[in-house]
Design a protein around this motif. Structure first.
Motif, short mmCIF file in Angstrom:
data_model
loop_
_atom_site.label_atom_id
_atom_site.label_comp_id
_atom_site.label_asym_id
_atom_site.label_seq_id
_atom_site.Cartn_x
_atom_site.Cartn_y
_atom_site.Cartn_z
N GLU A 102 -13.48 21.77 -18.47
CA GLU A 102 -14.95 21.51 -18.47
C GLU A 102 -15.18 20.16 -18.27
O GLU A 102 -16.01 19.68 -17.42
CB GLU A 102 -15.77 22.13 -19.59
CG GLU A 102 -17.21 21.93 -19.56
CD GLU A 102 -17.91 22.58 -20.59
OE1 GLU A 102 -18.89 22.11 -20.80
OE2 GLU A 102 -17.20 23.29 -21.51
N LEU A 103 -14.65 19.40 -19.09
CA LEU A 103 -14.96 17.87 -19.02
C LEU A 103 -14.25 17.18 -17.69
O LEU A 103 -15.22 16.37 -16.95
CB LEU A 103 -14.16 17.04 -20.17
CG LEU A 103 -14.38 15.55 -20.48
CD1 LEU A 103 -15.77 15.35 -20.61
CD2 LEU A 103 -13.38 15.02 -21.61
N VAL A 105 -14.25 18.63 -14.55
CA VAL A 105 -15.25 19.13 -13.77
C VAL A 105 -16.49 18.30 -13.85
O VAL A 105 -17.09 17.94 -12.76
CB VAL A 105 -15.38 20.56 -13.87
CG1 VAL A 105 -16.38 20.82 -12.84
CG2 VAL A 105 -14.20 21.47 -13.60
N GLU A 106 -16.89 18.16 -15.21
CA GLU A 106 -18.23 17.43 -15.23
C GLU A 106 -18.31 16.18 -14.87
O GLU A 106 -18.90 15.65 -14.14
CB GLU A 106 -18.69 17.54 -16.61
CG GLU A 106 -20.03 16.60 -17.05
CD GLU A 106 -20.41 16.61 -18.41
OE1 GLU A 106 -21.54 16.53 -18.81
OE2 GLU A 106 -19.52 17.02 -19.26
N ARG A 109 -18.17 15.77 -11.22
CA ARG A 109 -19.67 16.15 -10.43
C ARG A 109 -20.36 14.92 -10.64
O ARG A 109 -21.21 14.46 -9.70
CB ARG A 109 -20.01 17.17 -11.14
CG ARG A 109 -19.29 18.46 -10.77
CD ARG A 109 -20.06 19.68 -11.35
NE ARG A 109 -19.31 21.12 -11.04
CZ ARG A 109 -19.61 22.12 -11.44
NH1 ARG A 109 -20.60 22.22 -12.40
NH2 ARG A 109 -19.15 23.21 -11.04
N ILE A 110 -20.35 13.98 -11.89
CA ILE A 110 -21.43 13.08 -12.12
C ILE A 110 -20.92 11.87 -11.25
O ILE A 110 -21.73 11.37 -10.58
CB ILE A 110 -21.32 12.56 -13.61
CG1 ILE A 110 -21.61 13.63 -14.57
CG2 ILE A 110 -22.08 11.14 -13.69
CD1 ILE A 110 -21.41 13.25 -15.96
N ARG A 113 -21.82 13.22 -7.53
CA ARG A 113 -23.43 12.98 -7.18
C ARG A 113 -24.20 11.68 -7.24
O ARG A 113 -24.83 11.31 -6.22
CB ARG A 113 -24.02 13.60 -8.42
CG ARG A 113 -25.64 14.01 -8.28
CD ARG A 113 -26.18 14.70 -9.60
NE ARG A 113 -25.52 15.98 -9.76
CZ ARG A 113 -24.97 16.00 -10.89
NH1 ARG A 113 -24.84 15.38 -11.80
NH2 ARG A 113 -24.37 17.32 -11.03
N VAL A 151 -16.86 8.64 -18.00
CA VAL A 151 -17.40 8.82 -16.76
C VAL A 151 -17.76 7.48 -16.51
O VAL A 151 -17.70 7.15 -15.18
CB VAL A 151 -18.77 9.46 -17.33
CG1 VAL A 151 -19.85 9.34 -16.02
CG2 VAL A 151 -18.80 10.96 -17.63
N SER A 203 -23.78 5.45 -19.68
CA SER A 203 -23.95 6.67 -20.43
C SER A 203 -24.42 5.94 -21.94
O SER A 203 -24.14 5.02 -22.38
CB SER A 203 -22.71 7.48 -20.64
OG SER A 203 -22.26 7.76 -19.27
N GLN A 243 -28.13 12.81 -15.60
CA GLN A 243 -27.60 14.07 -16.14
C GLN A 243 -27.57 13.90 -17.80
O GLN A 243 -27.39 12.90 -18.21
CB GLN A 243 -26.35 14.26 -15.61
CG GLN A 243 -25.40 15.26 -16.50
CD GLN A 243 -24.47 16.29 -15.64
OE1 GLN A 243 -24.68 16.25 -14.50
NE2 GLN A 243 -23.68 16.75 -16.25
N SER A 245 -26.75 15.94 -21.08
CA SER A 245 -25.90 17.36 -21.62
C SER A 245 -25.87 17.34 -23.00
O SER A 245 -25.87 16.40 -23.83
CB SER A 245 -24.39 17.03 -20.98
OG SER A 245 -23.95 16.03 -21.59
#
Length: 305
Positions: A102-103, A105-106, A109-110, A113, A151, A203, A243, A245
């Motif tokens: 999950e991490l 993929v996130e 995506r960030i 994007r 990120v 972040s 984003q 979360s």
């Protein structure tokens, strides 16, 4: 999320309480102030399109490659930009090899994007023959050490690699002018990508029911924070992506505060990236001169004879 949970298991209750109590007094365990970034180091490999970024104890390597492919039908005159992430167990025991978690993929995506929606990279300049051949740019992000805030470090690594990448120059030939000829770097100098601006990801971590805010959270801070928000902005203050979360909703006042802080940090990080790229380009030019030190002299002597 699974990385954060795994780290929280390694922290004792006393460790978590110490981090939270210190933050109430605006003290962080690494000695920074709440809105202070860790030191950023940007290095490049000898090959074009290779970068390594260190943000505190976090290290991420970026690699950019390209190949000619057929474009998407709905965008026949645009190249393709894609991002892939690799989380090695050597970077963090909670990372498992194989299928992206999950991490991973996130994170992909960030970064994707921020680059794609802001149109930072000119994909139309990647078109060689409309509807038939375009350049597909691939960015591979390898996590080497997880010290928190992957990120932001991955985003910087992607930008640094993009700015130093050069694709082969192409021309059209053949009887019908539809044959693509890819020229080797010895014949024609490769071309850099057209990057309009640098979308910088910043972040923030939220603690104590969103009442405490810090920038660039560490690995241990991520284990106890209640939520995260990543704002992607450029040096001009343009908002490229946001984003949020985890945790509860964030008031508008806090969002505006984060955007102001992010814009200020983005300007300084942008300058640092450009300065590092300029040094790399200078060293690259010097290496090229050293590989052909006597070519000019030979040409002069031949003309004199």
């Amino acid at each position: 999320m699974e990385g954060r949970l795994a780290n929280s298991w390694r922290l004792t209750v006393n460790d978590k309480n110490f981090i939270k109590t210190a933050l109430l007094s605006e003290i962080r365990i690494d000695g920074r102030k709440p809105f202070e970034f860790r030191k950023i180091s940007i290095k490049f490999g000898r090959e074009d399109g290779s970068s390594e970024v260190q943000l505190g104890q976090t290290r991420v390597m970026g690699m950019v490659t390209a190949q000619l492919v057929q474009p998407y039908r709905d965008r026949p005159k645009e190249g393709i930009l894609s991002i892939f992430t690799e989380f090695s167990p050597m970077a963090d025991p909670s990372f498992e090899p194989g299928r992206p978690g999950e991490l991973a993929v996130e994170l992909g995506r960030i970064v994707d994007r921020g680059l794609r929606e802001s149109r930072a990279v000119d994909t139309e300049s990647l078109c060689i023959l409309a509807g038939k051949f375009v350049w597909a740019i691939r960015i591979d992000l390898h996590i080497l050490d997880n010290g928190g805030n992957l990120v932001d470090a991955a985003n910087i690594a992607a930008l640094a690699a993009l700015l130093t990448f050069r694709r082969p120059e192409c021309s059209l030939g053949g009887e019908d002018g539809q044959e693509v000829i890819v020229h080797p770097p010895e014949i024609r100098e490769p071309l850099p990508l057209t990057v309009h601006h640098l979308p910088i990801a910043i972040s923030f971590g939220f603690f104590s029911n969103e009442s405490i805010l810090v920038i660039d959270p560490t690995h241990n801070e991520e284990a106890v924070m209640g939520g995260r928000m990543t704002t992607t902005v450029n040096a001009n203050g343009d908002i490229c992506a946001i984003q949020k979360s985890g945790g509860e909703g964030v008031p508008r006042r806090v969002i505006m505060q984060c955007l102001q802080l992010a814009t200020s940090k983005a300007a300084s990080i942008t300058k640092q990236i450009k300065d590092a790229v300029e040094v790399f380009n200078t060293e690259r030019a010097l290496r090229k001169i050293k590989r052909h030190p006597t070519s000019t002299g030979n040409d002069v002597r031949e003309k004199q004879n």
